[in-house]
Design a protein around this motif. Structure first.
Motif, mmCIF file in Angstrom:
data_model
loop_
_atom_site.group_PDB
_atom_site.id
_atom_site.type_symbol
_atom_site.label_atom_id
_atom_site.label_comp_id
_atom_site.label_asym_id
_atom_site.label_seq_id
_atom_site.Cartn_x
_atom_site.Cartn_y
_atom_site.Cartn_z
ATOM 1 N N GLU A 173 -8.205 2.683 -8.149
ATOM 2 C CA GLU A 173 -8.445 1.594 -9.092
ATOM 3 C C GLU A 173 -8.609 0.261 -8.368
ATOM 4 N N LEU A 174 -7.744 0.012 -7.371
ATOM 5 C CA LEU A 174 -7.855 -1.214 -6.587
ATOM 6 C C LEU A 174 -9.185 -1.261 -5.846
ATOM 7 N N ALA A 175 -9.609 -0.141 -5.292
ATOM 8 C CA ALA A 175 -10.877 -0.100 -4.560
ATOM 9 C C ALA A 175 -12.043 -0.429 -5.467
ATOM 10 N N ARG A 176 -12.038 0.071 -6.701
ATOM 11 C CA ARG A 176 -13.128 -0.231 -7.630
ATOM 12 C C ARG A 176 -13.134 -1.700 -8.034
ATOM 13 N N LEU A 177 -11.955 -2.300 -8.162
ATOM 14 C CA LEU A 177 -11.875 -3.704 -8.573
ATOM 15 C C LEU A 177 -12.348 -4.642 -7.477
ATOM 16 N N VAL A 178 -11.982 -4.350 -6.232
ATOM 17 C CA VAL A 178 -12.285 -5.282 -5.145
ATOM 18 C C VAL A 178 -13.624 -4.992 -4.487
ATOM 19 N N PHE B 279 0.820 -1.204 0.000
ATOM 20 C CA PHE B 279 0.000 0.000 0.000
ATOM 21 C C PHE B 279 0.862 1.265 0.000
ATOM 22 N N ALA B 280 2.023 1.188 0.631
ATOM 23 C CA ALA B 280 2.891 2.357 0.707
ATOM 24 C C ALA B 280 3.442 2.749 -0.662
ATOM 25 N N LYS B 281 3.442 1.825 -1.629
ATOM 26 C CA LYS B 281 3.989 2.098 -2.951
ATOM 27 C C LYS B 281 2.922 2.399 -3.998
ATOM 28 N N LEU B 282 1.650 2.339 -3.610
ATOM 29 C CA LEU B 282 0.567 2.628 -4.536
ATOM 30 C C LEU B 282 0.262 4.121 -4.551
ATOM 31 N N THR B 283 0.060 4.657 -5.731
ATOM 32 C CA THR B 283 -0.348 6.048 -5.857
ATOM 33 C C THR B 283 -1.825 6.178 -5.504
ATOM 34 N N PRO B 284 -2.315 7.390 -5.215
ATOM 35 C CA PRO B 284 -3.763 7.550 -4.949
ATOM 36 C C PRO B 284 -4.631 7.040 -6.086
ATOM 37 N N GLU B 285 -4.180 7.220 -7.342
ATOM 38 C CA GLU B 285 -4.951 6.725 -8.483
ATOM 39 C C GLU B 285 -5.002 5.201 -8.490
#
Length: 361
Positions: free
Chosen positions: A132-137, A122-128
Motif C-alpha cells: 500500500e505504501l509503495a502504491r501511494l509513494v 519498515f520492520a513493523k509494516l506487514t507485506p500488505e
C-alpha cells in the motif's frame, strides 16, 4: 481522497516545480492531506499554506493554480472567480463532493492512514502495508541533488561574458554600454542506492527498495544495487511501473537474498565494475546496511577509502539507529564509519524522505 484527485494534487506539485517554486516531497504530502480534509473552496488556501514558503512565490503560485485547476491561461481573474470555478469542477465530479468535501471522516481517515505508514518503521509494516505504501509513494517525484557543470550559460548576473559584451558593443560604436554575464549550468548529480538484503536486514530491505523504486521512477539519475555476499544491479528491474512487480523482479534477480553479508567484497565488485568506470565519480553514494559484516573489516575499510576518493558524498543509513541506545560497535560498521560523511537512520519512509529533501537542497 480518490486516486484521480491524488494524481491531480501530485501533478499540481510538479507544475509548481516546473515554474521554479521550491516544492519538496514533504510539502506535496502535506498538501495532499490538507486537500483530503478540506472542501474544494479551500483548495487554494490549503496549497498556499503548505506549498508556498516565500512571499515572492505567491504570484507564480496563483497563476499556476489558476491555469492547472481552472484551465485559464493568462487572463487576469479575481480570486472569488477562481474559487467559484474550482467549486464548479467539484460539482461536475472533477473533485470530490463540493461542499460535501467538508464531511472529512473518510478522507481524514485516509490521510491519517498515509501518515501512519510514512512514520512507522519498515520492520513493523506487514507485506500488505508495504504494498500500500509503495502504491501511494510511486506517484511522488523525488528531487535529485544538483551540481555546477563546466559549461556556462547566459545569466543576469555572474561572471562577465567578454565575447557577448564585445559583440553588443558594435551597436554602440565600440563602447561596452550593454554588458553580458554568464554562469555555470546546473546538472543533476547521480545518486547510487546500495541496499543490504542479507538476513539481518530482512525486516528493512523491502521497505528500502520501495524508496529506491520511487526514486528511480522520478529520475534517471538514480541507480540501485543490492548485495548480500555479492553485488547485483537492480536498476532495470525497479524501473517497472507497478511497485509489486518491480520488487518481485528485483527479488528474482538477487540470488543471495536473506543470506550472509560481505560488505567489503560487495563494494569491491561495485568499484571494479562500475565505480572507476565513471558511475561513482562525483555521485552521492547511499549505503543501507546494519554493518554486521561477515568479511574482513580491513577489506571494508580499504574499499571505503577507494569510494570516498571518487564520490562527492558517502551516506550510510543504518536502520538499527531507531533502537534506543544503539551504538555502531559492530566490526564492519566501526571500520566504515570514519569514511562516512552522513550517518543516519533509514528505518521509515519519513526518514528517507527527509534525507532526499536534504540532498536536493
Amino acid at each position: 481522497m480518490s486516486e484521480e484527485l491524488l494524481d491531480r494534487v501530485i501533478g499540481f506539485g510538479r507544475e509548481l516545480r516546473d515554474e521554479g517554486l521550491p516544492v519538496g516531497t514533504g510539502q506535496i504530502l502535506e498538501f495532499s492531506r490538507a486537500a483530503a480534509m478540506l472542501g474544494p473552496a479551500d483548495l487554494y488556501w490549503a496549497g498556499r499554506a503548505t506549498l508556498v514558503t516565500r512571499r515572492a512565490d505567491i504570484k507564480p503560485y496563483t497563476l499556476v493554480f489558476d491555469r492547472y485547476w481552472t484551465g485559464n491561461y493568462g487572463r487576469r481573474v479575481e480570486m472569488k472567480e477562481v474559487i467559484e470555478r474550482v467549486r464548479g469542477v467539484a460539482d461536475d465530479g472533477g473533485l470530490e463532493g463540493g461542499e460535501r468535501g467538508r464531511d472529512v471522516t473518510p478522507d481524514a481517515e485516509r490521510a491519517s492512514r498515509l501518515e501512519l505508514l510514512r512514520t512507522r518503521s519498515f520492520a513493523k509494516l506487514t507485506p500488505e502495508e508495504l504494498s500500500e505504501l509503495a502504491r501511494l509513494v510511486a506517484r511522488i517525484s523525488l528531487a535529485v541533488p544538483l551540481r555546477r557543470s563546466r559549461r556556462r550559460q547566459a545569466a543576469r548576473r555572474g561572471a562577465p561574458d567578454l565575447r557577448r559584451t564585445l559583440r553588443r558593443s558594435f551597436r554602440t560604436g565600440g563602447e561596452p554600454v550593454e554588458r553580458a554575464w554568464r554562469e555555470r549550468r546546473l546538472r543533476s548529480r547521480r545518486v547510487i542506492f546500495i541496499v543490504d538484503v542479507s538476513g539481518s536486514m530482512a525486516s528493512y530491505s523491502r521497505g528500502l527498495l520501495v524508496f529506491a523504486h520511487a526514486a528511480l521512477r522520478s529520475s534517471g539519475n538514480w541507480e540501485a544495487f543490492c548485495f548480500g555476499t555479492r553485488l547485483t544491479r537492480v536498476t532495470r528491474a525497479l524501473m517497472r511501473t507497478d511497485p509489486d512487480v518491480a520488487l518481485a523482479r528485483a527479488a528474482d534477480e538477487v540470488l543471495d537474498w536473506d543470506g550472509g553479508t560481505r560488505i567489503g567484497e560487495s563494494l569491491k565488485q561495485f568499484l571494479d565494475r562500475y565505480g572507476h568506470g565513471g558511475m561513482a565519480r562525483g555521485a552521492v553514494i547511499v549505503i543501507c546496511s546494519d554493518g554486521l559484516d561477515l568479511g574482513d573489516p580491513a577489506v571494508l575499510a580499504a574499499q571505503m577509502r577507494r569510494l570516498v576518493r571518487l564520490a562527492h558524498r558517502v551516506i550510510w543509513l543504518n536502520p538499527l539507529q531507531e533502537q534506543a541506545g544503539y551504538r555502531p560497535i559492530a566490526r564492519g560498521m566501526a571500520a566504515a564509519l570514519p569514511y562516512v560523511d552522513t550517518f543516519a537512520s533509514g528505518h521509515s519512509w519519513a526518514s528517507l524522505e527527509a534525507l532526499a529533501d536534504e540532498l536536493a537542497d
